[in-house]
Design a protein around this motif. Structure first.
Motif, PDB file in Angstrom:
ATOM      1  N   ILE A 183      -8.877  17.215 -45.448  1.00  0.00           N
ATOM      2  CA  ILE A 183      -8.021  17.416 -44.267  1.00  0.00           C
ATOM      3  C   ILE A 183      -6.582  17.613 -44.705  1.00  0.00           C
ATOM      4  O   ILE A 183      -5.870  18.504 -44.217  1.00  0.00           O
ATOM      5  CB  ILE A 183      -8.110  16.208 -43.301  1.00  0.00           C
ATOM      6  CG1 ILE A 183      -9.512  16.093 -42.709  1.00  0.00           C
ATOM      7  CG2 ILE A 183      -7.087  16.327 -42.177  1.00  0.00           C
ATOM      8  CD1 ILE A 183      -9.754  14.810 -41.942  1.00  0.00           C
TER       9      ILE A 183
ATOM     10  N   ALA B  69      -6.112  21.058 -46.249  1.00  0.00           N
ATOM     11  CA  ALA B  69      -6.110  22.101 -45.215  1.00  0.00           C
ATOM     12  C   ALA B  69      -4.818  22.065 -44.417  1.00  0.00           C
ATOM     13  O   ALA B  69      -4.261  23.103 -44.051  1.00  0.00           O
ATOM     14  CB  ALA B  69      -7.304  21.923 -44.286  1.00  0.00           C
TER      15      ALA B  69
ATOM     16  N   GLN C 153      -2.641  25.051 -44.028  1.00  0.00           N
ATOM     17  CA  GLN C 153      -2.751  25.537 -42.659  1.00  0.00           C
ATOM     18  C   GLN C 153      -3.541  26.819 -42.607  1.00  0.00           C
ATOM     19  O   GLN C 153      -3.192  27.778 -41.942  1.00  0.00           O
ATOM     20  CB  GLN C 153      -1.383  25.779 -42.009  1.00  0.00           C
ATOM     21  CG  GLN C 153      -0.718  24.516 -41.543  1.00  0.00           C
ATOM     22  CD  GLN C 153      -1.446  23.853 -40.389  1.00  0.00           C
ATOM     23  OE1 GLN C 153      -1.588  24.422 -39.325  1.00  0.00           O
ATOM     24  NE2 GLN C 153      -1.937  22.631 -40.596  1.00  0.00           N
ATOM     25  N   LYS C 154      -4.694  26.811 -43.335  1.00  0.00           N
ATOM     26  CA  LYS C 154      -5.482  28.014 -43.313  1.00  0.00           C
ATOM     27  C   LYS C 154      -6.667  27.811 -42.382  1.00  0.00           C
ATOM     28  O   LYS C 154      -7.121  26.696 -42.147  1.00  0.00           O
ATOM     29  CB  LYS C 154      -5.975  28.369 -44.726  1.00  0.00           C
ATOM     30  CG  LYS C 154      -6.900  27.346 -45.333  1.00  0.00           C
ATOM     31  CD  LYS C 154      -7.282  27.764 -46.730  1.00  0.00           C
ATOM     32  CE  LYS C 154      -8.164  26.693 -47.370  1.00  0.00           C
ATOM     33  NZ  LYS C 154      -8.518  26.984 -48.728  1.00  0.00           N
ATOM     34  N   VAL C 155      -7.183  28.906 -41.833  1.00  0.00           N
ATOM     35  CA  VAL C 155      -8.367  28.852 -40.985  1.00  0.00           C
ATOM     36  C   VAL C 155      -9.584  28.827 -41.875  1.00  0.00           C
ATOM     37  O   VAL C 155      -9.763  29.679 -42.729  1.00  0.00           O
ATOM     38  CB  VAL C 155      -8.439  30.073 -40.052  1.00  0.00           C
ATOM     39  CG1 VAL C 155      -9.737  30.074 -39.268  1.00  0.00           C
ATOM     40  CG2 VAL C 155      -7.247  30.077 -39.127  1.00  0.00           C
ATOM     41  N   ILE C 156     -10.418  27.822 -41.674  1.00  0.00           N
ATOM     42  CA  ILE C 156     -11.598  27.684 -42.511  1.00  0.00           C
ATOM     43  C   ILE C 156     -12.825  28.089 -41.702  1.00  0.00           C
ATOM     44  O   ILE C 156     -13.138  27.452 -40.702  1.00  0.00           O
ATOM     45  CB  ILE C 156     -11.744  26.230 -43.001  1.00  0.00           C
ATOM     46  CG1 ILE C 156     -10.508  25.870 -43.826  1.00  0.00           C
ATOM     47  CG2 ILE C 156     -13.021  26.054 -43.823  1.00  0.00           C
ATOM     48  CD1 ILE C 156     -10.374  24.420 -44.127  1.00  0.00           C
TER      49      ILE C 156
ATOM     50  N   ASP D 105      -8.882  28.674 -27.139  1.00  0.00           N
ATOM     51  CA  ASP D 105      -8.709  28.960 -28.567  1.00  0.00           C
ATOM     52  C   ASP D 105      -9.928  28.527 -29.371  1.00  0.00           C
ATOM     53  O   ASP D 105     -10.216  29.070 -30.429  1.00  0.00           O
ATOM     54  CB  ASP D 105      -7.489  28.192 -29.123  1.00  0.00           C
ATOM     55  CG  ASP D 105      -6.195  28.864 -28.721  1.00  0.00           C
ATOM     56  OD1 ASP D 105      -6.250  29.957 -28.115  1.00  0.00           O
ATOM     57  OD2 ASP D 105      -5.130  28.307 -28.998  1.00  0.00           O
ATOM     58  N   ALA D 106     -10.620  27.515 -28.877  1.00  0.00           N
ATOM     59  CA  ALA D 106     -11.786  26.993 -29.612  1.00  0.00           C
ATOM     60  C   ALA D 106     -13.038  27.837 -29.368  1.00  0.00           C
ATOM     61  O   ALA D 106     -14.099  27.518 -29.887  1.00  0.00           O
ATOM     62  CB  ALA D 106     -12.053  25.542 -29.205  1.00  0.00           C
TER      63      ALA D 106
ATOM     64  N   LEU E 235      -8.145  20.357 -36.785  1.00  0.00           N
ATOM     65  CA  LEU E 235      -6.900  20.826 -37.387  1.00  0.00           C
ATOM     66  C   LEU E 235      -6.603  22.262 -36.964  1.00  0.00           C
ATOM     67  O   LEU E 235      -5.459  22.640 -36.748  1.00  0.00           O
ATOM     68  CB  LEU E 235      -7.031  20.746 -38.909  1.00  0.00           C
ATOM     69  CG  LEU E 235      -5.762  20.800 -39.751  1.00  0.00           C
ATOM     70  CD1 LEU E 235      -4.835  19.663 -39.396  1.00  0.00           C
ATOM     71  CD2 LEU E 235      -6.122  20.714 -41.226  1.00  0.00           C
ATOM     72  N   GLU E 236      -7.652  23.074 -36.860  1.00  0.00           N
ATOM     73  CA  GLU E 236      -7.479  24.481 -36.490  1.00  0.00           C
ATOM     74  C   GLU E 236      -7.205  24.649 -35.004  1.00  0.00           C
ATOM     75  O   GLU E 236      -6.713  25.678 -34.575  1.00  0.00           O
ATOM     76  CB  GLU E 236      -8.776  25.264 -36.748  1.00  0.00           C
ATOM     77  CG  GLU E 236      -9.228  25.393 -38.168  1.00  0.00           C
ATOM     78  CD  GLU E 236     -10.665  25.896 -38.195  1.00  0.00           C
ATOM     79  OE1 GLU E 236     -11.399  25.540 -39.125  1.00  0.00           O
ATOM     80  OE2 GLU E 236     -11.062  26.637 -37.273  1.00  0.00           O
ATOM     81  N   TYR E 237      -7.571  23.694 -34.216  1.00  0.00           N
ATOM     82  CA  TYR E 237      -7.569  23.851 -32.769  1.00  0.00           C
ATOM     83  C   TYR E 237      -6.149  24.011 -32.241  1.00  0.00           C
ATOM     84  O   TYR E 237      -5.273  23.209 -32.531  1.00  0.00           O
ATOM     85  CB  TYR E 237      -8.243  22.636 -32.131  1.00  0.00           C
ATOM     86  CG  TYR E 237      -8.440  22.744 -30.630  1.00  0.00           C
ATOM     87  CD1 TYR E 237      -7.894  21.826 -29.764  1.00  0.00           C
ATOM     88  CD2 TYR E 237      -9.201  23.778 -30.102  1.00  0.00           C
ATOM     89  CE1 TYR E 237      -8.091  21.917 -28.394  1.00  0.00           C
ATOM     90  CE2 TYR E 237      -9.407  23.884 -28.737  1.00  0.00           C
ATOM     91  CZ  TYR E 237      -8.849  22.950 -27.891  1.00  0.00           C
ATOM     92  OH  TYR E 237      -9.057  23.049 -26.529  1.00  0.00           O
ATOM     93  N   ARG E 238      -5.952  25.079 -31.470  1.00  0.00           N
ATOM     94  CA  ARG E 238      -4.603  25.375 -30.987  1.00  0.00           C
ATOM     95  C   ARG E 238      -4.421  24.985 -29.527  1.00  0.00           C
ATOM     96  O   ARG E 238      -3.357  25.107 -28.969  1.00  0.00           O
ATOM     97  CB  ARG E 238      -4.315  26.886 -31.138  1.00  0.00           C
ATOM     98  CG  ARG E 238      -4.278  27.363 -32.583  1.00  0.00           C
ATOM     99  CD  ARG E 238      -3.043  26.875 -33.314  1.00  0.00           C
ATOM    100  NE  ARG E 238      -3.087  27.204 -34.733  1.00  0.00           N
ATOM    101  CZ  ARG E 238      -3.375  26.338 -35.685  1.00  0.00           C
ATOM    102  NH1 ARG E 238      -3.628  25.083 -35.390  1.00  0.00           N
ATOM    103  NH2 ARG E 238      -3.408  26.718 -36.959  1.00  0.00           N
TER     104      ARG E 238
END
Lengths: 241, 150
Positions: free
Chosen positions: A27, A30, A34-37, A148-149, B40-43
């Motif tokens: 975590i 990442a 700040q990359k999209v995995i 966004d999800a 973490l990715e969730y905006r």
């Protein structure tokens, strides 16, 4: 007594310290980058698939309504709405060549009406409009709402029908896929809900069909991310703009 | 949104739910990691106070994806035995883990996490009727299994 044993047992089930450290490190790494995995079965892929599938369904539905409308070309923009009957709910599906489940709304009025613009006033947090589709010829409009999800719901509304036929909503569902269905009332008007498995068992979909008889509009809202109660809340907030 | 704080607070809930689904510690650890990386990715915005159920829903989604993975064998026994303080806890835990994965998840969310059927329906993306059906079936199956053991 047995439930407390289960609870006591589960209290002792924790992430190992090694796994905990490894996950924290992942975590943190990442977060630094700040990359999209990409994840297996990630929502973005599924959302795109759902939009594609819904677009196909909507296009076919629009096509079917177009055929029906053209068959009585001199009568346009007439809507008839009332209570869907249990008998008609299943007879249409079983009787049709398609084998799909169809919902019939019987005629009530014969006034000429306009489609207008309708919007839900209460939308779950995080959702915004991400797409639209129109068929002005038959009076049909759909908005896609997404997060966004990758969560999504589809809201559509339509005028329909020549004066001498019922509104048929083709659900494109084989009855075997239906988990649960039943009557609902939205702002005092009749409607129907269906909870169904997807064709490949990937998701459970909930669809809500209801009407505004005074306006002569039929509405549909469906999602595999929202519950029936949430869809009803959205439905009850729909207003003309 | 402080992801590390949420991780500290909810990691074991996520792990336990994933283990209930997958019956494999390694798979459950992987899903746990994926859940918090997804967070973490969730905006978008998660309603304060709803983080736990959001995480539970994402966990359930990822577990379903993992279960559908072609390379994974289904209905396998728990890959590593867990050790509990007494035999009674062990018996009940094993009996729950022998249920179907849909029943296991519902049992965990209802009896351990204390969610009501409406919230469980939202997390598992099924109807409330389906939730009550699964819980009812789970209770019946557990009763039979535990009677068999005793």
């Amino acid at each position: 007594m047995k439930i407390s044993k289960y609870q006591q047992a589960m209290d002792q089930v924790n992430l190992s310290s090694e796994a905990d450290e490894r996950i924290q490190a992942a975590i943190e790494a990442a977060r630094q980058e700040q990359k999209v995995i990409p994840l297996h079965g990630g929502k973005t892929k599924k959302a795109a698939f759902r939009i594609g599938r819904a677009a196909v369904i909507a296009a076919v539905l629009a096509g079917l309504l177009t055929v029906t409308a053209l068959a009585a070309a001199n009568i346009s923009r007439i809507a008839f709405w009332a209570r869907p009957t249990q008998e008609s709910l299943y007879l249409g599906g079983y009787g049709n060549i398609t084998g799909w489940l169809d919902i019939f709304f019987e005629q009530t009025t014969d006034e000429t009406l306009e489609l207008g613009v309708w919007e839900p006033g209460a939308v779950p947090e995080g959702y915004e409009k991400v797409g639209t589709f129109d068929n002005d010829e038959i009076g049909y409009h759909r908005d896609n709402w997404g997060t966004d999800a990758g969560e999504i719901f589809y809201f559509s509304y339509q005028l329909s029908h020549p004066a001498d036929s019922d509104l048929t909503i083709h659900t494109f569902l084989e009855p075997d896929l239906v988990i649960e269905d039943g009557e609902v009332t939205i702002n005092g008007s009749p409607g129907w809900y269906i909870v169904n498995n997807d064709y490949d068992d990937s998701d459970i979909w909930t669809t809500l069909y209801w009407t505004n008889p005074e306006a002569g509009i039929g509405f549909t809202i469906f999602s595999c991310d929202l519950s029936l109660d949430e869809l009803i809340t959205i439905a009850e907030s729909v207003r003309p703009q | 949104m402080d992801v590390m704080a949420l991780y500290s607070q909810h990691k074991n809930m996520v792990y336990r739910l994933a283990l209930s689904y997958l019956k494999s510690r390694a798979d459950a650890e992987d899903v746990t990691q994926q859940v918090f990386l997804r967070l973490l990715e969730y905006r978008g915005k998660i309603t304060p106070g709803k983080e736990r159920s959001w995480l539970a829903a994402v966990t359930a989604n990822l577990c379903r994806d993992t279960l559908r993975s072609a390379v994974r064998r289904l209905n396998q026994p728990l890959s590593e035995e867990l050790v509990f303080q007494d035999e009674g806890q062990s018996e009940v835990f094993r009996a729950v883990m022998e249920l179907g994965e849909q029943e296991r998840a519902a049992v965990y969310l209802y009896y351990y996490e204390g969610y009501d059927t409406k919230e469980i329906a939202r997390i598992l993306k099924i109807s409330r009727t389906a939730v009550t059906t699964r819980l009812s079936r789970a209770r019946q199956h557990l009763k039979e299994k535990l009677e068999e053991i005793s």
